[in-house]
Design a protein around this motif. Structure first.
Motif, PDB file in Angstrom:
ATOM      1  N   GLY A 178       0.827  -1.191   0.000  1.00 33.80           N
ATOM      2  CA  GLY A 178       0.000   0.000   0.000  1.00 33.80           C
ATOM      3  C   GLY A 178       0.863   1.243   0.000  1.00 33.80           C
ATOM      4  N   GLY A 179       0.492   2.251  -0.796  1.00 36.91           N
ATOM      5  CA  GLY A 179       1.285   3.464  -0.893  1.00 36.91           C
ATOM      6  C   GLY A 179       2.415   3.316  -1.888  1.00 36.91           C
ATOM      7  N   SER A 180       3.400   4.225  -1.805  1.00 35.14           N
ATOM      8  CA  SER A 180       4.516   4.242  -2.754  1.00 35.14           C
ATOM      9  C   SER A 180       5.422   3.038  -2.534  1.00 35.14           C
ATOM     10  CB  SER A 180       5.321   5.527  -2.578  1.00 35.14           C
ATOM     11  OG  SER A 180       4.494   6.656  -2.751  1.00 35.14           O
ATOM     12  N   GLY A 181       5.508   2.159  -3.541  1.00 36.43           N
ATOM     13  CA  GLY A 181       6.218   0.906  -3.324  1.00 36.43           C
ATOM     14  C   GLY A 181       7.325   0.595  -4.300  1.00 36.43           C
ATOM     15  N   ASP A 182       7.840   1.598  -5.047  1.00 34.04           N
ATOM     16  CA  ASP A 182       8.875   1.228  -6.011  1.00 34.04           C
ATOM     17  C   ASP A 182      10.207   0.896  -5.351  1.00 34.04           C
ATOM     18  OD1 ASP A 182       9.790   3.774  -5.457  1.00 34.04           O
ATOM     19  OD2 ASP A 182       9.540   4.544  -7.489  1.00 34.04           O
ATOM     20  N   SER A 183      10.358   1.221  -4.065  1.00 33.83           N
ATOM     21  CA  SER A 183      11.590   0.822  -3.373  1.00 33.83           C
ATOM     22  C   SER A 183      11.631  -0.682  -3.115  1.00 33.83           C
ATOM     23  CB  SER A 183      11.722   1.575  -2.044  1.00 33.83           C
ATOM     24  OG  SER A 183      10.648   1.256  -1.171  1.00 33.83           O
ATOM     25  N   PHE A 184      10.510  -1.359  -3.316  1.00 34.92           N
ATOM     26  CA  PHE A 184      10.442  -2.806  -3.074  1.00 34.92           C
ATOM     27  C   PHE A 184      10.376  -3.613  -4.374  1.00 34.92           C
ATOM     28  CE2 PHE A 184       8.133  -1.512   1.033  1.00 34.92           C
ATOM     29  CZ  PHE A 184       9.334  -1.387   1.712  1.00 34.92           C
ATOM     30  N   LEU A 185      10.705  -2.984  -5.493  1.00 33.97           N
ATOM     31  CA  LEU A 185      10.684  -3.720  -6.761  1.00 33.97           C
ATOM     32  C   LEU A 185      11.645  -4.905  -6.738  1.00 33.97           C
ATOM     33  CD1 LEU A 185      10.497  -0.739  -9.277  1.00 33.97           C
ATOM     34  CD2 LEU A 185       8.759  -2.524  -8.989  1.00 33.97           C
ATOM     35  N   ASP A 186      12.853  -4.687  -6.215  1.00 43.24           N
ATOM     36  CA  ASP A 186      13.821  -5.792  -6.143  1.00 43.24           C
ATOM     37  C   ASP A 186      13.335  -6.889  -5.199  1.00 43.24           C
ATOM     38  OD1 ASP A 186      15.506  -4.566  -7.942  1.00 43.24           O
ATOM     39  OD2 ASP A 186      16.840  -3.731  -6.414  1.00 43.24           O
ATOM     40  N   ALA A 187      12.687  -6.496  -4.109  1.00 46.99           N
ATOM     41  CA  ALA A 187      12.167  -7.489  -3.169  1.00 46.99           C
ATOM     42  C   ALA A 187      11.084  -8.337  -3.830  1.00 46.99           C
ATOM     43  CB  ALA A 187      11.613  -6.794  -1.927  1.00 46.99           C
ATOM     44  N   ALA A 188      10.254  -7.705  -4.659  1.00 44.89           N
ATOM     45  CA  ALA A 188       9.203  -8.453  -5.355  1.00 44.89           C
ATOM     46  C   ALA A 188       9.817  -9.450  -6.333  1.00 44.89           C
ATOM     47  CB  ALA A 188       8.270  -7.487  -6.082  1.00 44.89           C
ATOM     48  N   HIS A 223      -2.286   6.154  -5.262  1.00 44.79           N
ATOM     49  CA  HIS A 223      -1.797   6.069  -3.883  1.00 44.79           C
ATOM     50  C   HIS A 223      -2.967   6.004  -2.907  1.00 44.79           C
ATOM     51  CE1 HIS A 223       1.582   7.182  -0.992  1.00 44.79           C
ATOM     52  NE2 HIS A 223       0.509   7.187  -0.230  1.00 44.79           N
ATOM     53  N   TRP A 224      -3.907   6.929  -3.050  1.00 49.89           N
ATOM     54  CA  TRP A 224      -5.062   6.969  -2.144  1.00 49.89           C
ATOM     55  C   TRP A 224      -5.845   5.659  -2.188  1.00 49.89           C
ATOM     56  CZ3 TRP A 224     -10.233   6.680  -3.758  1.00 49.89           C
ATOM     57  CH2 TRP A 224     -11.169   6.819  -2.726  1.00 49.89           C
ATOM     58  N   ALA A 225      -6.089   5.145  -3.396  1.00 56.49           N
ATOM     59  CA  ALA A 225      -6.886   3.923  -3.530  1.00 56.49           C
ATOM     60  C   ALA A 225      -6.207   2.731  -2.882  1.00 56.49           C
ATOM     61  CB  ALA A 225      -7.156   3.632  -5.006  1.00 56.49           C
ATOM     62  N   SER A 226      -4.868   2.681  -2.954  1.00 53.02           N
ATOM     63  CA  SER A 226      -4.145   1.539  -2.391  1.00 53.02           C
ATOM     64  C   SER A 226      -4.200   1.515  -0.869  1.00 53.02           C
ATOM     65  CB  SER A 226      -2.686   1.553  -2.852  1.00 53.02           C
ATOM     66  OG  SER A 226      -1.925   2.548  -2.172  1.00 53.02           O
ATOM     67  N   GLU A 227      -4.405   2.685  -0.254  1.00 52.26           N
ATOM     68  CA  GLU A 227      -4.409   2.765   1.205  1.00 52.26           C
ATOM     69  C   GLU A 227      -5.809   2.873   1.797  1.00 52.26           C
ATOM     70  OE1 GLU A 227      -0.037   4.752   1.940  1.00 52.26           O
ATOM     71  OE2 GLU A 227      -1.726   6.104   1.626  1.00 52.26           O
ATOM     72  N   TRP A 228      -6.797   3.169   0.968  1.00 50.37           N
ATOM     73  CA  TRP A 228      -8.157   3.343   1.481  1.00 50.37           C
ATOM     74  C   TRP A 228      -8.703   2.090   2.187  1.00 50.37           C
ATOM     75  CZ3 TRP A 228     -13.044   1.341   0.252  1.00 50.37           C
ATOM     76  CH2 TRP A 228     -14.112   2.021   0.847  1.00 50.37           C
ATOM     77  N   PRO A 229      -8.421   0.854   1.726  1.00 52.24           N
ATOM     78  CA  PRO A 229      -8.946  -0.316   2.450  1.00 52.24           C
ATOM     79  C   PRO A 229      -8.538  -0.362   3.920  1.00 52.24           C
ATOM     80  CG  PRO A 229      -8.202  -0.979   0.278  1.00 52.24           C
ATOM     81  CD  PRO A 229      -7.753   0.442   0.466  1.00 52.24           C
ATOM     82  N   TRP A 230      -7.412   0.264   4.269  1.00 51.00           N
ATOM     83  CA  TRP A 230      -6.981   0.282   5.674  1.00 51.00           C
ATOM     84  C   TRP A 230      -7.994   0.989   6.564  1.00 51.00           C
ATOM     85  CZ3 TRP A 230      -5.918   4.789   8.486  1.00 51.00           C
ATOM     86  CH2 TRP A 230      -5.423   4.575   9.784  1.00 51.00           C
ATOM     87  N   CYS A 231      -8.731   1.945   6.022  1.00 52.83           N
ATOM     88  CA  CYS A 231      -9.679   2.714   6.844  1.00 52.83           C
ATOM     89  C   CYS A 231     -10.688   1.788   7.524  1.00 52.83           C
ATOM     90  CB  CYS A 231     -10.395   3.762   5.997  1.00 52.83           C
ATOM     91  SG  CYS A 231      -9.331   5.058   5.342  1.00 52.83           S
ATOM     92  N   THR A 255     -10.101  11.541  -2.013  1.00 53.30           N
ATOM     93  CA  THR A 255      -9.148  12.627  -1.795  1.00 53.30           C
ATOM     94  C   THR A 255      -7.871  12.445  -2.616  1.00 53.30           C
ATOM     95  OG1 THR A 255      -8.348  11.503   0.215  1.00 53.30           O
ATOM     96  CG2 THR A 255     -10.027  13.211   0.490  1.00 53.30           C
ATOM     97  N   ASP A 256      -7.910  11.549  -3.577  1.00 50.30           N
ATOM     98  CA  ASP A 256      -6.829  11.461  -4.550  1.00 50.30           C
ATOM     99  C   ASP A 256      -6.733  12.813  -5.257  1.00 50.30           C
ATOM    100  OD1 ASP A 256      -4.968   9.734  -6.214  1.00 50.30           O
ATOM    101  OD2 ASP A 256      -6.294  10.503  -7.774  1.00 50.30           O
ATOM    102  N   PRO A 257      -5.527  13.399  -5.370  1.00 53.78           N
ATOM    103  CA  PRO A 257      -5.443  14.753  -5.918  1.00 53.78           C
ATOM    104  C   PRO A 257      -5.740  14.864  -7.403  1.00 53.78           C
ATOM    105  CG  PRO A 257      -3.239  13.880  -5.529  1.00 53.78           C
ATOM    106  CD  PRO A 257      -4.207  12.908  -4.919  1.00 53.78           C
ATOM    107  N   TRP A 258      -5.646  13.756  -8.142  1.00 52.39           N
ATOM    108  CA  TRP A 258      -5.867  13.811  -9.581  1.00 52.39           C
ATOM    109  C   TRP A 258      -7.354  13.761  -9.881  1.00 52.39           C
ATOM    110  CZ3 TRP A 258      -1.424  15.423 -10.887  1.00 52.39           C
ATOM    111  CH2 TRP A 258      -0.278  14.928 -10.257  1.00 52.39           C
ATOM    112  N   THR A 259      -7.814  14.639 -10.762  1.00 48.56           N
ATOM    113  CA  THR A 259      -9.250  14.756 -11.040  1.00 48.56           C
ATOM    114  C   THR A 259      -9.638  14.353 -12.459  1.00 48.56           C
ATOM    115  OG1 THR A 259      -8.962  17.088 -11.609  1.00 48.56           O
ATOM    116  CG2 THR A 259      -9.572  16.559  -9.321  1.00 48.56           C
ATOM    117  N   ALA A 260      -8.675  14.159 -13.333  1.00 49.14           N
ATOM    118  CA  ALA A 260      -8.994  13.771 -14.702  1.00 49.14           C
ATOM    119  C   ALA A 260      -7.786  13.131 -15.344  1.00 49.14           C
ATOM    120  CB  ALA A 260      -9.432  14.987 -15.533  1.00 49.14           C
ATOM    121  N   ALA A 261      -8.034  12.304 -16.365  1.00 49.32           N
ATOM    122  CA  ALA A 261      -6.954  11.674 -17.131  1.00 49.32           C
ATOM    123  C   ALA A 261      -7.422  11.497 -18.567  1.00 49.32           C
ATOM    124  CB  ALA A 261      -6.579  10.323 -16.521  1.00 49.32           C
ATOM    125  N   TRP A 262      -6.538  11.759 -19.493  1.00 43.99           N
ATOM    126  CA  TRP A 262      -6.827  11.565 -20.909  1.00 43.99           C
ATOM    127  C   TRP A 262      -5.744  10.701 -21.518  1.00 43.99           C
ATOM    128  CZ3 TRP A 262      -8.464  15.928 -18.535  1.00 43.99           C
ATOM    129  CH2 TRP A 262      -9.741  16.396 -18.860  1.00 43.99           C
TER     130      TRP A 262
END
Length: 267
Positions: A178-188, A223-231, A255-262
């Protein structure tokens, strides 16, 4: 009637502050530990929208995953964005408690909640030394089907779900963080899993990861979506401890800061 101190004690037993990273800022931001608590709002982000929600509901406590005052702070004047939130909370009689990397590293914690949301059977931590991330099993399925599974399981966001890997690849073992996880790419990769689900993956680390032999496929979510289940997990800790004497609400505000994507295209 439970007090704020009582609720904090229960949450800190579940998510011990000593599990927090040294750079983090967890714990009580504002509020009187002696005051009674009968209503709690649990959310990912302590922002204007969730403070509005809590005060409208008459909550005496917001339990947030993300810290409000993470960087060095020398004052909270009301004419600054974060200072304004602190003043509004104090005036409204609401406390703010932040449970960040202590909730990430707890067992169960943020990654357990993410794994549960995806329907994984958890088999252990991704990084045993810090209890970070989780590894789990899923019924064998094509990567394309697993991507759909992630999209359905997590709350909708403007950015949706991004994926990298062969869509026909069979997925049976999955690492999540959950959250920012690219530091664990090698662990995966070292764990030998088929796919890795996390947030905030960046171009170069993802590209370099995928070039390595045996690298798992990647699923990148908000990021928000990955951590929301913890609530819901944190809300359950409070509900079990106080057995109906404290009303707990999980915020469903996005509360994810991004509001649109194209998708980019050529004319």
């Amino acid at each position: 009637m439970p007090t704020l101190a009582d609720v904090i004690a229960v949450l800190e037993a579940a998510y011990p502050p000593e599990l927090a990273e040294s750079w983090d800022a967890v714990g009580l931001v504002c509020g009187d530990p002696a005051e009674p608590v009968t209503k709690v709002l649990v959310c990912v982000d302590p922002v204007d929208a969730t403070v509005d929600e809590a005060l409208a509901q008459g909550a005496q406590l917001i339990v947030a995953h993300h810290p409000l005052l993470l960087r060095g702070v020398h004052g909270v004047p009301a004419d600054t964005p974060k200072g304004s939130l602190v003043h509004r909370l104090v005036r409204g009689g609401a406390a703010l408690l932040c449970m960040h990397t202590n909730a990430d590293n707890a067992e169960p914690g943020v990654s357990d909640a993410l794994a549960k949301a995806l329907g994984l059977k958890i088999t252990g931590p991704l990084v045993p030394e810090t209890n970070s991330g989780r590894i789990g099993e899923v019924d064998p399925q094509p990567f394309a089907e697993f991507i759909d599974r992630v999209g359905i399981a997590l709350p909708e966001t403007a950015g949706g779900v991004r994926a990298a890997g062969e869509l026909s690849r069979t997925i049976e073992t999955v690492a999540v963080c959950g959250g920012s996880g690219d530091s664990f790419l090698d662990a995966a990769t070292a764990a030998g899993v088929d796919a890795y689900v996390t947030a905030d993956l960046r171009h170069h680390p993802a590209s370099e990861h995928l070039a390595k032999p045996g690298a798992p496929a990647l699923v990148d979510v908000a990021h928000w979506a990955s951590e929301w289940p913890w609530c819901a997990q944190a809300a359950g800790v409070i509900e079990v401890a106080f057995d109906g004497t404290v009303d707990v609400t999980v915020s469903t505000l996005r509360t994810d800061p991004w509001t649109a994507a194209w998708a980019t295209r050529r004319s």
